[in-house]
Design a protein around this motif. Structure first.
Motif, PDB file in Angstrom:
ATOM      1  N   LYS A 143       4.863  35.278  13.915  1.00 32.14           N
ATOM      2  CA  LYS A 143       5.468  35.528  12.595  1.00 32.14           C
ATOM      3  C   LYS A 143       4.503  36.337  11.742  1.00 32.14           C
ATOM      4  N   ILE A 144       5.074  37.301  11.007  1.00 32.05           N
ATOM      5  CA  ILE A 144       4.291  38.178  10.142  1.00 32.05           C
ATOM      6  C   ILE A 144       4.958  38.207   8.779  1.00 32.05           C
ATOM      7  N   TYR A 145       4.194  37.965   7.735  1.00 35.40           N
ATOM      8  CA  TYR A 145       4.733  38.089   6.383  1.00 35.40           C
ATOM      9  C   TYR A 145       4.540  39.531   5.928  1.00 35.40           C
ATOM     10  N   LEU A 146       5.632  40.180   5.531  1.00 36.02           N
ATOM     11  CA  LEU A 146       5.584  41.606   5.219  1.00 36.02           C
ATOM     12  C   LEU A 146       5.023  41.886   3.835  1.00 36.02           C
ATOM     13  N   ALA A 147       5.721  41.460   2.790  1.00 33.85           N
ATOM     14  CA  ALA A 147       5.265  41.785   1.432  1.00 33.85           C
ATOM     15  C   ALA A 147       6.151  41.084   0.414  1.00 33.85           C
ATOM     16  N   SER A 148       5.678  41.080  -0.830  1.00 36.32           N
ATOM     17  CA  SER A 148       6.475  40.523  -1.928  1.00 36.32           C
ATOM     18  C   SER A 148       6.913  41.607  -2.903  1.00 36.32           C
ATOM     19  N   TYR A 149       6.424  42.844  -2.734  1.00 41.15           N
ATOM     20  CA  TYR A 149       6.712  43.900  -3.706  1.00 41.15           C
ATOM     21  C   TYR A 149       8.042  44.603  -3.444  1.00 41.15           C
ATOM     22  N   CYS A 150       8.761  44.264  -2.359  1.00 39.23           N
ATOM     23  CA  CYS A 150      10.074  44.852  -2.107  1.00 39.23           C
ATOM     24  C   CYS A 150      10.872  43.923  -1.202  1.00 39.23           C
ATOM     25  N   LYS A 151      12.144  44.235  -1.015  1.00 38.63           N
ATOM     26  CA  LYS A 151      13.021  43.431  -0.161  1.00 38.63           C
ATOM     27  C   LYS A 151      13.321  44.215   1.108  1.00 38.63           C
ATOM     28  N   PHE A 152      12.746  43.761   2.237  1.00 38.84           N
ATOM     29  CA  PHE A 152      13.025  44.413   3.508  1.00 38.84           C
ATOM     30  C   PHE A 152      14.345  43.897   4.060  1.00 38.84           C
ATOM     31  N   ARG A 153      15.138  44.822   4.641  1.00 39.05           N
ATOM     32  CA  ARG A 153      16.497  44.427   5.018  1.00 39.05           C
ATOM     33  C   ARG A 153      16.943  44.921   6.395  1.00 39.05           C
ATOM     34  N   GLY A 253      -3.884  39.930  10.800  1.00 38.10           N
ATOM     35  CA  GLY A 253      -4.745  38.769  11.003  1.00 38.10           C
ATOM     36  C   GLY A 253      -6.163  38.942  10.519  1.00 38.10           C
ATOM     37  N   CYS A 254      -6.492  40.122   9.980  1.00 39.91           N
ATOM     38  CA  CYS A 254      -7.856  40.374   9.504  1.00 39.91           C
ATOM     39  C   CYS A 254      -7.914  40.302   7.977  1.00 39.91           C
ATOM     40  N   ALA A 255      -9.075  39.907   7.475  1.00 41.02           N
ATOM     41  CA  ALA A 255      -9.270  39.837   6.031  1.00 41.02           C
ATOM     42  C   ALA A 255      -9.257  41.240   5.429  1.00 41.02           C
ATOM     43  N   CYS A 256      -8.716  41.329   4.201  1.00 46.86           N
ATOM     44  CA  CYS A 256      -8.581  42.631   3.551  1.00 46.86           C
ATOM     45  C   CYS A 256      -8.716  42.453   2.037  1.00 46.86           C
ATOM     46  N   ARG A 257      -9.390  43.404   1.428  1.00 52.18           N
ATOM     47  CA  ARG A 257      -9.456  43.430  -0.043  1.00 52.18           C
ATOM     48  C   ARG A 257      -8.657  44.633  -0.515  1.00 52.18           C
ATOM     49  N   TRP A 258      -7.662  44.376  -1.370  1.00 52.62           N
ATOM     50  CA  TRP A 258      -6.759  45.444  -1.814  1.00 52.62           C
ATOM     51  C   TRP A 258      -6.375  45.207  -3.281  1.00 52.62           C
ATOM     52  N   GLY A 263      -7.136  38.840   0.921  1.00 52.21           N
ATOM     53  CA  GLY A 263      -6.242  37.996   1.701  1.00 52.21           C
ATOM     54  C   GLY A 263      -6.250  38.409   3.163  1.00 52.21           C
ATOM     55  N   THR A 264      -5.421  37.731   3.945  1.00 51.47           N
ATOM     56  CA  THR A 264      -5.298  38.032   5.373  1.00 51.47           C
ATOM     57  C   THR A 264      -4.043  38.862   5.603  1.00 51.47           C
ATOM     58  N   VAL A 265      -4.196  40.001   6.259  1.00 45.27           N
ATOM     59  CA  VAL A 265      -3.074  40.917   6.490  1.00 45.27           C
ATOM     60  C   VAL A 265      -2.014  40.240   7.356  1.00 45.27           C
ATOM     61  N   GLY A 266      -0.772  40.205   6.847  1.00 39.29           N
ATOM     62  CA  GLY A 266       0.345  39.637   7.600  1.00 39.29           C
ATOM     63  C   GLY A 266       0.574  38.166   7.364  1.00 39.29           C
ATOM     64  N   GLU A 267      -0.226  37.554   6.479  1.00 41.05           N
ATOM     65  CA  GLU A 267      -0.040  36.140   6.148  1.00 41.05           C
ATOM     66  C   GLU A 267       0.346  36.012   4.681  1.00 41.05           C
ATOM     67  N   ALA A 268       1.164  34.984   4.383  1.00 37.93           N
ATOM     68  CA  ALA A 268       1.586  34.750   3.002  1.00 37.93           C
ATOM     69  C   ALA A 268       0.436  34.129   2.223  1.00 37.93           C
ATOM     70  N   PRO A 269       0.297  34.418   0.948  1.00 37.99           N
ATOM     71  CA  PRO A 269       1.172  35.294   0.131  1.00 37.99           C
ATOM     72  C   PRO A 269       0.710  36.752   0.100  1.00 37.99           C
ATOM     73  N   PHE A 270      -0.399  37.070   0.800  1.00 39.59           N
ATOM     74  CA  PHE A 270      -0.995  38.412   0.697  1.00 39.59           C
ATOM     75  C   PHE A 270      -0.083  39.482   1.312  1.00 39.59           C
TER      76      PHE A 270
END
Length: 529
Positions: A143-153, A253-258, A263-270
């Protein structure tokens, strides 16, 4: 020239048992499919309706699997009687699966986990999670969390079975923002991944400043296709865009500063930041204007099909060379028909470079070839034509005698898609058996009756006709799938009621009728989801 004589089924089975085939690894499979094709098309073979079900949610079919309840329930259609493979637990509305693609293991690649060699369903949920689900058990494998800034459909293949594109809903802004004249800079997002193992290529934003008033955009075979309400279609290289405008390489799965957040790329809430932001107009590969953005590429060498961007040109198709936009000889295709529904055209999915043009009463298969004594130009010619089985209307143009004795000849034109005449509704290609499948419908009294015809893909010869037992209402939406020894019909009725009819090949009709009667008595072949 007609088809050459081919060995019968018994001869093929004998040769297979004795090992009379080449060392080609695919030869045995092709031999088996040739045997199956002969069995499917022989006169004594019947297709029986073995299962019928109804649902209040859409029904989908993929490679022997029927999906219900927004992909949460999976039925195998391979067995003699469809059986449930799995049913995922009930979920909230936000966890509903919005779209899905079936991934099947590629040949010749080393994968990190044994489970990766089995088919998976790649699913997109309403709350922006991308899931990889076992196609046999329904277990969530990744499972991969995509983003909160838009609605993927939406999910689609960029490169089939290799690269997927996840598209967001278009950002049209709130009603108040539109009334205030506030422009929305980002119109939509495209998230692109390699599949199995999942790896992120990047998330691309389509913004108004660079592209203008875009109505839609998608990825196909590494090409970014951007469409406009004016009918304009523009093509860009996604690889070139990624190389020039990627701000930062991100790994799942890697840490990222943005943007000041870690946060961790692909994990909620990042989630996954948008790391491909186009700041300047990218190099344009190709541009064309077409009615309703209708644009297709195919053929050998590359050609494209468009409709001139004028409403009165609807139903007229131009076939042009991609290298110089020159119109092919006989490249204007227009079917002389008078109908409520327009005809349609597309490149043949068998990779032969041919073109299929479908009208209400005929199916034309066109071929693309070099003009004699001019290898630089290509021409369009008919390979074969499939005609609907129609009789001339007996009441057409009959004379009428008035009260004064004057003879008046009536003259009227019947529509080519008149429901009382056999009309083509669906044309598809079964790649493993190399057969064209054509659905033809005729209105009989108040009920529509349909049959599915199998035609030789090489010559167009009619090899088999299968009647569909259920009535066919032309006002409903229909899908028909022919997959080896299976025929499946899905229809959508008013008020979002969906029905599914499953037919399977039977070589001994007498025995099958007895079995079907037993199933009907025990009421095992009708379910409601």
């Amino acid at each position: 020239m007609g088809p050459s004589q081919k060995p019968n089924v018994c001869g093929r089975l004998s040769r297979r048992a004795l090992g009379f085939f080449s060392r080609d690894a695919g030869m045995v499979q092709r031999t088996n499919l040739g045997i199956l094709r002969a069995l499917v098309c022989q006169e004594s073979t019947k297709f029986k309706n073995v299962w019928t079900t109804h649902s209040k949610s859409p029904i989908a079919y993929e490679r022997g699997r029927i999906y219900f309840n927004n992909y949460r329930c999976c039925i195998s259609s391979v067995a003699s009687e469809p059986r449930k493979l799995y049913e995922m637990p009930r979920c909230s509305k936000s966890e509903k699966i919005e779209d899905a693609l079936l991934w099947e293991c590629p040949v010749g690649e080393m994968l990190p986990s044994p489970s990766d060699y089995k088919s998976s369903l790649i699913a997109l949920t309403a709350h922006n999670w991308l899931l990889r689900i076992s196609a046999t058990t329904g277990k969530v494998l990744e499972k991969i969390y995509l983003a909160s800034y838009c609605k993927f459909r939406y999910l689609s293949w960029d490169t089939p079975q290799e690269v997927i594109a996840v598209k967001s809903a278009q950002n049209k802004g709130s009603t108040l923002a539109r009334q205030a004249g506030i422009q929305q800079p980002v119109l939509l997002y495209l998230a692109v991944f390699h599949v199995l193992p999942f790896s992120l290529i990047g998330i691309l934003e389509i913004n108004k400043k660079i592209f203008g008033n875009v109505t839609d955009a998608t990825l196909s075979h590494g090409i970014l296709i951007v469409m406009y309400s004016s009918g304009l279609v523009r093509l860009y290289s996604f690889q070139a865009i990624t190389k020039q405008f990627m701000q930062q390489k991100l790994d799942l799965g890697c840490a990222c500063r943005w943007g000041g957040t870690t946060g961790t790329v692909g994990e909620a809430p990042f989630g996954i930041p948008c790391n491909i932001k186009i700041t300047d107009t990218p190099p344009l590969l190709f541009e064309v204007s077409s009615l309703e953005n209708a644009f297709q590429i195919g053929g050998h060498p590359w050609h494209y099909i468009i409709t001139p961007n004028k409403k009165k040109q609807k139903g007229v198709f131009h076939i042009c060379a991609l290298k110089d936009n020159s119109l092919a000889k006989n490249g204007i295709q227009e079917m002389e028909c008078c109908s409520l529904e327009s005809d349609w055209i597309y490149f043949h999915p068998d990779a032969s470079g041919r073109i299929i043009h479908v009208g209400p009463n005929q199916v034309k298969v066109l071929k693309l070839s070099e003009v004699e004594n001019n290898s630089a130009q290509h021409q369009i010619s008919e390979d074969f034509v499939i005609l609907a089985n129609r009789e001339r209307n007996k009441n057409e143009n009959l004379p009428t005698v008035t009260a004064s004795g004057r003879v008046v000849k009536r003259s009227f034109t019947i529509l080519d898609d008149d429901p009382e005449q056999e009309t083509f509704k669906i044309v598809d290609y079964e790649d493993e058996l190399d057969l064209l499948s054509v659905v033809a419908v005729t209105q009989i009294d108040t009920e529509g009756k349909a049959h599915l015809d199998f035609h030789c893909n090489e010559y167009g010869t009619l090899l088999k006709s299968i009647p569909l037992m259920e009535s066919w209402d032309v006002t409903y939406s229909h899908e028909v799938y022919f997959d080896r020894d299976l025929v499946l019909h899905i229809e959508q009725k008013p008020s979002r009621v969906f029905s599914c009819y499953v037919y399977q090949m039977v070589c001994d009709p007498g025995e099958e009728e007895e079995t079907t009667d037993k199933r009907n008595k025990t009421d095992h072949n009708n379910f409601t989801f």
